[in-house]
Design an enzyme around this catalytic site. Sequence first.
Site, PDB file in Angstrom:
ATOM      1  N   GLU A 140       0.057 -11.907  -4.215  1.00 45.74           N
ATOM      2  CA  GLU A 140      -0.422 -10.528  -4.348  1.00 45.74           C
ATOM      3  C   GLU A 140      -1.527 -10.258  -3.345  1.00 45.74           C
ATOM      4  O   GLU A 140      -2.352 -11.117  -3.074  1.00 45.74           O
ATOM      5  CB  GLU A 140      -1.016 -10.301  -5.750  1.00 45.74           C
ATOM      6  CG  GLU A 140      -0.009 -10.248  -6.859  1.00 45.74           C
ATOM      7  CD  GLU A 140      -0.682  -9.948  -8.202  1.00 45.74           C
ATOM      8  OE1 GLU A 140      -1.775  -9.355  -8.210  1.00 45.74           O
ATOM      9  OE2 GLU A 140      -0.107 -10.325  -9.224  1.00 45.74           O
ATOM     10  N   HIS A 169      -3.302  -3.144  -5.478  1.00 45.13           N
ATOM     11  CA  HIS A 169      -2.756  -4.500  -5.422  1.00 45.13           C
ATOM     12  C   HIS A 169      -1.237  -4.434  -5.358  1.00 45.13           C
ATOM     13  O   HIS A 169      -0.639  -3.396  -5.634  1.00 45.13           O
ATOM     14  CB  HIS A 169      -3.269  -5.381  -6.562  1.00 45.13           C
ATOM     15  CG  HIS A 169      -2.684  -5.091  -7.910  1.00 45.13           C
ATOM     16  ND1 HIS A 169      -3.098  -4.034  -8.693  1.00 45.13           N
ATOM     17  CD2 HIS A 169      -1.725  -5.728  -8.616  1.00 45.13           C
ATOM     18  CE1 HIS A 169      -2.413  -4.050  -9.827  1.00 45.13           C
ATOM     19  NE2 HIS A 169      -1.575  -5.054  -9.811  1.00 45.13           N
ATOM     20  N   HIS A 226       2.735  -5.884  -6.082  1.00 43.14           N
ATOM     21  CA  HIS A 226       3.608  -6.520  -7.065  1.00 43.14           C
ATOM     22  C   HIS A 226       4.799  -7.143  -6.349  1.00 43.14           C
ATOM     23  O   HIS A 226       5.784  -6.455  -6.074  1.00 43.14           O
ATOM     24  CB  HIS A 226       4.099  -5.493  -8.096  1.00 43.14           C
ATOM     25  CG  HIS A 226       3.138  -5.227  -9.213  1.00 43.14           C
ATOM     26  ND1 HIS A 226       3.387  -4.336 -10.224  1.00 43.14           N
ATOM     27  CD2 HIS A 226       1.921  -5.783  -9.479  1.00 43.14           C
ATOM     28  CE1 HIS A 226       2.348  -4.347 -11.068  1.00 43.14           C
ATOM     29  NE2 HIS A 226       1.446  -5.197 -10.632  1.00 43.14           N
ATOM     30  N   ASP A 255      -2.990  -5.337 -16.039  1.00 41.15           N
ATOM     31  CA  ASP A 255      -3.580  -4.472 -15.003  1.00 41.15           C
ATOM     32  C   ASP A 255      -4.438  -3.386 -15.648  1.00 41.15           C
ATOM     33  O   ASP A 255      -5.560  -3.119 -15.213  1.00 41.15           O
ATOM     34  CB  ASP A 255      -2.480  -3.783 -14.182  1.00 41.15           C
ATOM     35  CG  ASP A 255      -1.741  -4.753 -13.276  1.00 41.15           C
ATOM     36  OD1 ASP A 255      -2.263  -5.852 -13.003  1.00 41.15           O
ATOM     37  OD2 ASP A 255      -0.638  -4.384 -12.832  1.00 41.15           O
TER      38      ASP A 255
HETATM   39 ZN   LIG Z   1      -0.379  -5.809 -11.287  1.00 45.80          ZN
END
Ligand SMILES: [Zn+2]
Length: 136
Positions: free
Chosen positions: A24, A74, A76, A87
């Site tokens: 990530e 961020h 995925h 999250d």
């Molecule tokens: Zn996430």
Amino acid sequence: MLIRFEQSVADSVLSSALSAYPNEAILLLRGKVEKEMILVNDVLIPPLATHGRGFSDFRGIMLPMDLRLVGVAHSHPSGVLRPSTHDLNHFYGRIMVITAYPYQSYSDIGVFNSHGERLPHEIVPDQNPQEDKEFL
Ligand SMILES: [Zn+2]
């Protein structure tokens, strides 16, 4: 609430996600908040962020005090374009931006509020000059 991304910001979000894959990527988002609009015009790599540390390892204690921070982006790698419960439990700022694999186009970017609801967003040309970005 409408979210606008300067094009270079959207490009950075996609390219950092791509270069971190299969891990990530995490980026801090900076911008300007107005009544019904947030303009995201700058990204920062968070302190201590390294490839291999996902958003799940990311903690707010690392965040600099910066009033221009509007949220965190961020990626995925799973390709799921929505926030996980985890999250949402670690929501920071005003918006959460998620980029889903394969990170190929702006449609792989989603913007969410703290309830996990999707917010409309659009990509706008970069608004130079630099002085304008520093003015708040
Ligand atoms: Zn996430």
